[in-house]
Structure formats: structure tokens, C-alpha cells
Design a protein around this motif. Structure first.
Motif, mmCIF file in Angstrom:
data_model
loop_
_atom_site.group_PDB
_atom_site.id
_atom_site.type_symbol
_atom_site.label_atom_id
_atom_site.label_comp_id
_atom_site.label_asym_id
_atom_site.label_seq_id
_atom_site.Cartn_x
_atom_site.Cartn_y
_atom_site.Cartn_z
ATOM 1 N N PRO A 204 48.125 -41.038 9.089
ATOM 2 C CA PRO A 204 46.747 -40.849 9.576
ATOM 3 C C PRO A 204 46.596 -39.672 10.552
ATOM 4 C CG PRO A 204 47.269 -43.173 9.520
ATOM 5 C CD PRO A 204 48.557 -42.439 9.220
ATOM 6 N N GLY B 258 48.267 -55.490 13.218
ATOM 7 C CA GLY B 258 47.432 -54.853 12.192
ATOM 8 C C GLY B 258 46.931 -55.849 11.171
ATOM 9 N N ASP B 259 47.161 -55.567 9.909
ATOM 10 C CA ASP B 259 46.771 -56.480 8.840
ATOM 11 C C ASP B 259 47.914 -56.604 7.849
ATOM 12 O OD1 ASP B 259 46.564 -54.311 6.886
ATOM 13 O OD2 ASP B 259 44.736 -53.738 7.926
ATOM 14 N N ARG B 260 47.700 -57.453 6.859
ATOM 15 C CA ARG B 260 48.733 -57.783 5.878
ATOM 16 C C ARG B 260 49.388 -56.535 5.263
ATOM 17 N NH1 ARG B 260 49.778 -62.422 3.704
ATOM 18 N NH2 ARG B 260 50.822 -62.401 1.690
ATOM 19 N N GLN B 261 48.548 -55.603 4.800
ATOM 20 C CA GLN B 261 49.079 -54.416 4.126
ATOM 21 C C GLN B 261 49.879 -53.545 5.100
ATOM 22 O OE1 GLN B 261 45.930 -55.668 3.856
ATOM 23 N NE2 GLN B 261 44.826 -54.775 2.146
ATOM 24 N N VAL B 262 49.351 -53.394 6.305
ATOM 25 C CA VAL B 262 50.033 -52.571 7.317
ATOM 26 C C VAL B 262 51.406 -53.169 7.652
ATOM 27 C CG1 VAL B 262 49.923 -51.899 9.755
ATOM 28 C CG2 VAL B 262 47.930 -51.588 8.293
ATOM 29 N N ARG B 263 51.475 -54.497 7.698
ATOM 30 C CA ARG B 263 52.736 -55.157 8.078
ATOM 31 C C ARG B 263 53.841 -54.963 7.043
ATOM 32 N NH1 ARG B 263 49.013 -59.091 10.119
ATOM 33 N NH2 ARG B 263 49.216 -60.451 8.311
ATOM 34 N N TYR B 264 53.477 -54.671 5.809
ATOM 35 C CA TYR B 264 54.504 -54.404 4.796
ATOM 36 C C TYR B 264 55.127 -53.021 4.966
ATOM 37 C CZ TYR B 264 53.169 -58.411 1.798
ATOM 38 O OH TYR B 264 52.939 -59.649 1.278
ATOM 39 N N ARG B 265 54.469 -52.137 5.703
ATOM 40 C CA ARG B 265 54.974 -50.772 5.830
ATOM 41 C C ARG B 265 55.412 -50.420 7.249
ATOM 42 N NH1 ARG B 265 55.796 -48.241 0.871
ATOM 43 N NH2 ARG B 265 55.850 -46.312 2.055
ATOM 44 N N GLY C 45 57.558 -46.065 8.860
ATOM 45 C CA GLY C 45 56.568 -46.685 7.969
ATOM 46 C C GLY C 45 55.443 -45.719 7.624
ATOM 47 N N GLY C 46 55.233 -44.746 8.490
ATOM 48 C CA GLY C 46 54.229 -43.716 8.228
ATOM 49 C C GLY C 46 52.797 -44.127 8.533
ATOM 50 N N HIS C 47 52.616 -45.337 9.106
ATOM 51 C CA HIS C 47 51.238 -45.787 9.280
ATOM 52 C C HIS C 47 50.576 -45.265 10.549
ATOM 53 C CE1 HIS C 47 51.304 -47.628 5.553
ATOM 54 N NE2 HIS C 47 50.371 -48.525 5.774
ATOM 55 N N ARG D 97 41.930 -54.541 15.506
ATOM 56 C CA ARG D 97 42.987 -55.556 15.650
ATOM 57 C C ARG D 97 44.113 -55.106 16.580
ATOM 58 N NH1 ARG D 97 41.926 -59.664 12.520
ATOM 59 N NH2 ARG D 97 44.047 -60.446 12.413
#
Lengths: 158, 265
Positions: B36, B99-106, B30-32, B182
Motif C-alpha cells: 500500500p 486487521g481482518d481475515r484476509q490480512v491475517r493470512y498474509r 507479508g507486504g500488507h 480495525r
């Protein structure tokens, strides 16, 4: 240089970028779509939120080359025929902002949560917006704007 | 970020070949975490090998009683999967709280496990649910997978293909998230299978671990009163700006108690 093909706000584009370019850099620096903001650049604040293949993502943490073939929508693509999107109108009507820096990301996240059928009550909206940080407001008007925008989106689609 | 080359792998063997032919390679899921750390120049790979282009690595299936989740399944996909919700609701809830919504998509389950962040949620799921980590070359039980902070049993070039979760009778995940990041200050996965209790704790120490004394007490008697006198030593727990080791030890017990209450309610 890598060559990628993207659909951006409905229009096909062929772009050349370095492998280490993030999607937000390409959008802002090459395409001058500066409505997508860079706040923290560390995946925290959500100011750079855009839609990639229908999902809200933080464009500062996506390599542009990995988005090859994707359908990208930015805040600039939300309005149709010069008319603001209902969520944009709701943020204006409810004054869901102060300085406005976080607003494009807030709106892109808000549209995503409505599109995905998130529960439209204040606590669920706050949870769904936890990836977007606003340092001016107390989020009250943002939540009110999302609720109003959501009901207008639902009205328009029904 | 320093400059690097990007390679799109079309199958696992290509990814392995690319990895072993590179000076300083890194796989990207996912690269998250990777992006970073590359921005901070804590990581500077010469070659980034994309696993997202390998077809079929994100499938979620049920084979017999075993829930098989592809390594590239995103947190959003696991959270929304009706198969996961039906067969292990605690796992779906855990994924939906990362995490949050955006993080969960990746972000992906395989990426999270391979990274083994001391405060990540998925290590608690894998260890607490007794999962098997299936890689390109072997199957690693979760009990021997997590080695230390950001360290796992994976070889440098080894790729997680899927995570197999056996059916458990009951499971609950309770997390005390840091309000800013979070991430889990403490996260507890508590499961029961044929009367046996397993407890995996994340966020509290350098790496996820099992709370053996609580497991023994609860396997003998699954009730809040059974663990009244049981304590967790703060000696090996983390102290940082968010919480002291003693506070984390206290949180662990509170969350275990709440988990027992939730499963006996």
C-alpha cells in the motif's frame, strides 16, 4: 518481465508480468478473469478476494511474482461443471446483494470461512467478513446467505 | 507503484547481500504495509527482497519455557497455533484480532514489529510480554526495540529472525478498535510474572509505551481499587479525527481496569 507459473482455477498457466503487477491486475488484464473486482485498491474493501493456496487473500495487495507456484482460485473457478457453487446459490436465494460489486469477494471470503471451520453464527460470520465491505446492504441478507450456503456446503460434503 | 526489481532470497545471508548491493532496497514480508505505501508512492524501492522464500522463518516452537515465533509466521498461523494458545492465549487472541481475515493470512509478526506502526497490535504484545527480538546479528530486548513512530532499533539491513516470548503467569490483551480501520485506538497488553505487572499500550501515542505509574500501583496491589487514583497524562498522546488525547487517556485507564478485572475474575 518476470515469468511465473500458476495454477489458476485448476489449470496450469505460464504468465509474463512486470515485477510491480499485482495479482488482481494479472487476473483481470491478462487472463480476463474479470469476476474478481477492484474496489478500493488499498486492502480495505475485499472486492478482490480470491483464494491463494486455499486461503482468502486480497489480490490487490499481492505481487503476482510472489505467487509463483501457487494454486489460485477465483470466483470463476468456484462453479463446477457449469453448476453454481452452493454459496453462489445461497447469495441468489437470500438476495445477499444489491449492486453486486462486492459479491464475488464476499462469496470467496464466505467459502474460506466455512472451509476453515469458523463458527456459523451471525456474530462470528460478521466478524469473519469484516474484511469485505458492502456499501448497499445492511449485511442482513449477506449473513443469511452465508448461513444458508454454509449448511448446503456441509450437506454436500457429508 | 513505480517499477522495481524483485529478488527471492533463499537464505538470510543472500537477503543481506542483496540489500547491501541495492540503491534503495526494501525487504518484503507479508507486504500488507509495504505494497500500500508503494502504491501511494510514499515508498519507492529500487529492489524488493522477498523474505518469504527463505525456508523455516515461520516456525513456531517451544524451547524450555520460551515460545519462539519465526518472523515470517502469519497472524493467522499464530492465532491458530495450539502451542501459542496453550502457552500464551492472550497472544493468540491478539493475533486473531489483527486487521481482518484476509490480512491475517498474509501479514507477519516480524513485518509488524519492524514497521512499528503506532496503532499496530504486535508491538504491545512484544513490549507487554517482555519479548526478545532475535535478528540476524543480535538479540534486542523489547524494552529497547521500539524507538519512535515507525522507528525501531533495527539497522537498515537488519532482519528479524524470530521473537522469543518468555513464559508469563497471566496475560490479557484488550483492544478498542477503530470501527473502520480495525487498528487499535488503544490496545493494552497487561501481564503478570511473579507478582510483577507489565503494561504496554499501543494506539495511544507515537509509539508503544509502558504505563509505569499503573505498573507500580498494580505490582504493589493487583486490584482495581489500587489504580482508582492513578491517571495517565494526555500530554504525549495522539489527537486525530478519531479521538482526542484526553479520550485516549481515559480509554487506557478503562482498558487497564478491565484487564485487571479479567485477570482477577
Amino acid at each position: 518481465m518476470e515469468t511465473i507459473e500458476l495454477k489458476i482455477n485448476g489449470r496450469k498457466r505460464t504468465l509474463h508480468c512486470l515485477p510491480n503487477a499485482t495479482l488482481v491486475e494479472v487476473l483481470r488484464d491478462q487472463l480476463h478473469l474479470t469476476g474478481t473486482h477492484v474496489g478500493c485498491d488499498t486492502t480495505q474493501c475485499g472486492a478482490c478476494t480470491i483464494h491463494v493456496d486455499g486461503c482468502a487473500v486480497k489480490a490487490c495487495t499481492v505481487l503476482a511474482v510472489r505467487s509463483d507456484g501457487s494454486d489460485v482460485m477465483t470466483i470463476e473457478g468456484l462453479a463446477e461443471n457449469e453448476a453454481s457453487h452452493p454459496m453462489q446459490e445461497a447469495f441468489k436465494a437470500c438476495h445477499g446483494l444489491q449492486c453486486g460489486f462486492c459479491t464475488p469477494g464476499m462469496i470467496m471470503s464466505a467459502v474460506d470461512l466455512v472451509n476453515k471451520g469458523c463458527a456459523l453464527e451471525p456474530s462470528a460470520i460478521r466478524e469473519a467478513l469484516s474484511g469485505n465491505i458492502c456499501r448497499c446492504t445492511g449485511y442482513q441478507n449477506i449473513v443469511a446467505a452465508v448461513m444458508q450456503g454454509a449448511s448446503e456446503m456441509q450437506e454436500q460434503s457429508s | 507503484m513505480y517499477q522495481f526489481k524483485v529478488h527471492k532470497a533463499d537464505k538470510l545471508s543472500t537477503a543481506l547481500d542483496l540489500f547491501n548491493a541495492s540503491d534503495e532496497p526494501a525487504y518484503i514480508a507479508g507486504g500488507h504495509t509495504l505494497i500500500p505505501t508503494m502504491k501511494q508512492r510514499l515508498s519507492a524501492p529500487s529492489d524488493v527482497i522477498d523474505l518469504a522464500t527463505i525456508p523455516g522463518l515461520d516456525a513456531i516452537t517451544l524451547v524450555g519455557d520460551t515460545l519462539q515465533i519465526g518472523a515470517m509466521a502469519t497472524h493467522a498461523k499464530v492465532a491458530a497455533s495450539s502451542l501459542v494458545q496453550e502457552h500464551c492465549a492472550a497472544l493468540a487472541n491478539l493475533a486473531g484480532g489483527i486487521g481482518d481475515r484476509q490480512v491475517r493470512y498474509r501479514g507477519t509478526i516480524g513485518g509488524s514489529l519492524a514497521n512499528n506502526d503506532p496503532a499496530a497490535d504486535y508491538p504491545a504484545a512484544a513490549l507487554g510480554l517482555g519479548a526478545q527480538i532475535v535478528t540476524d546479528r543480535r538479540t534486542i530486548p523489547s524494552d529497547t526495540f521500539f524507538k519512535a513512530m515507525f522507528e525501531t532499533a533495527l539497522e537498515p539491513d537488519e532482519i528479524i529472525q524470530a521473537i522469543h516470548f518468555p513464559q508469563v503467569d497471566q496475560a490479557v490483551y484488550l483492544k478498542f478498535p477503530n470501527p473502520a480501520s480495525r487498528y487499535a485506538m488503544v490496545g493494552v497488553m497487561l501481564t503478570r510474572t511473579a507478582g510483577e505487572t507489565r503494561i504496554a499500550i499501543t494506539g495511544a501515542a507515537a509509539s508503544v509505551f509502558r504505563a509505569a505509574t499503573f505498573e507500580t500501583a498494580l505490582t504493589a496491589d493487583f486490584s482495581v481499587s489500587a489504580i482508582e487514583a492513578v491517571t495517565l497524562s494526555a500530554e504525549t498522546l495522539n489527537t486525530d479525527m478519531h479521538a482526542s488525547a484526553e479520550y485516549r487517556a481515559h480509554l487506557c485507564k478503562v482498558l487497564i481496569q478491565r484487564g485487571v478485572e479479567a485477570l482477577t475474575a
